[in-house]
Design a protein around this motif. Structure first.
Motif, mmCIF file in Angstrom:
data_model
loop_
_atom_site.group_PDB
_atom_site.id
_atom_site.type_symbol
_atom_site.label_atom_id
_atom_site.label_comp_id
_atom_site.label_asym_id
_atom_site.label_seq_id
_atom_site.Cartn_x
_atom_site.Cartn_y
_atom_site.Cartn_z
ATOM 1 N N GLY A 181 78.948 42.177 30.832
ATOM 2 C CA GLY A 181 79.657 41.594 29.714
ATOM 3 C C GLY A 181 79.360 40.126 29.459
ATOM 4 O O GLY A 181 79.804 39.569 28.463
ATOM 5 N N LYS A 182 78.627 39.490 30.351
ATOM 6 C CA LYS A 182 78.332 38.053 30.200
ATOM 7 C C LYS A 182 76.843 37.778 30.057
ATOM 8 O O LYS A 182 76.443 36.883 29.326
ATOM 9 C CB LYS A 182 78.869 37.269 31.392
ATOM 10 N N GLY A 183 76.006 38.489 30.805
ATOM 11 C CA GLY A 183 74.574 38.261 30.729
ATOM 12 C C GLY A 183 73.921 38.179 32.085
ATOM 13 O O GLY A 183 74.530 38.499 33.111
ATOM 14 N N THR A 184 72.683 37.743 32.085
ATOM 15 C CA THR A 184 71.907 37.613 33.326
ATOM 16 C C THR A 184 71.613 36.136 33.549
ATOM 17 O O THR A 184 71.151 35.437 32.640
ATOM 18 C CB THR A 184 70.599 38.425 33.219
ATOM 19 N N PHE A 185 71.892 35.683 34.772
ATOM 20 C CA PHE A 185 71.819 34.270 35.099
ATOM 21 C C PHE A 185 70.856 34.013 36.258
ATOM 22 O O PHE A 185 70.756 34.820 37.181
ATOM 23 C CB PHE A 185 73.208 33.754 35.474
#
Length: 81
Positions: free
Chosen positions: A75-79
């Motif tokens: 739900g936020k992304g890839t970091f």
């Protein structure tokens, strides 16, 4: 990631396309263009950037996770780690 940095992707070549993408993103991390804690582009955006299918990008991101270079937060992304 700028267009001048983009790797040449040859689907008929000897290299696996997802590995070319994973290696390119890993190189961006090593060079400091993608920094720790920074978010990498989403799968759809990367698919458009590299001119490949979203599933190919998904496999490249999985490869980066397996290398310990990135972490995906649902739900936020890839970091970058």
């Amino acid at each position: 990631m700028s267009d001048s940095d983009m790797p040449v992707i040859d689907p008929k070549g000897a290299q696996l396309v997802y590995m070319v993408i994973a290696d390119h993103v890993a190189g961006q991390i090593e060079a400091g263009r993608l920094t720790a804690g920074g978010r990498i582009p989403g799968e759809l955006e990367m698919a458009a950037m590299y001119g490949v299918a979203r599933m190919t990008v998904a496999r490249a991101v999985r490869e980066l996770r397996e290398r310990g270079l990135v972490q995906t937060v649902r739900g936020k992304g890839t970091f970058v780690l």
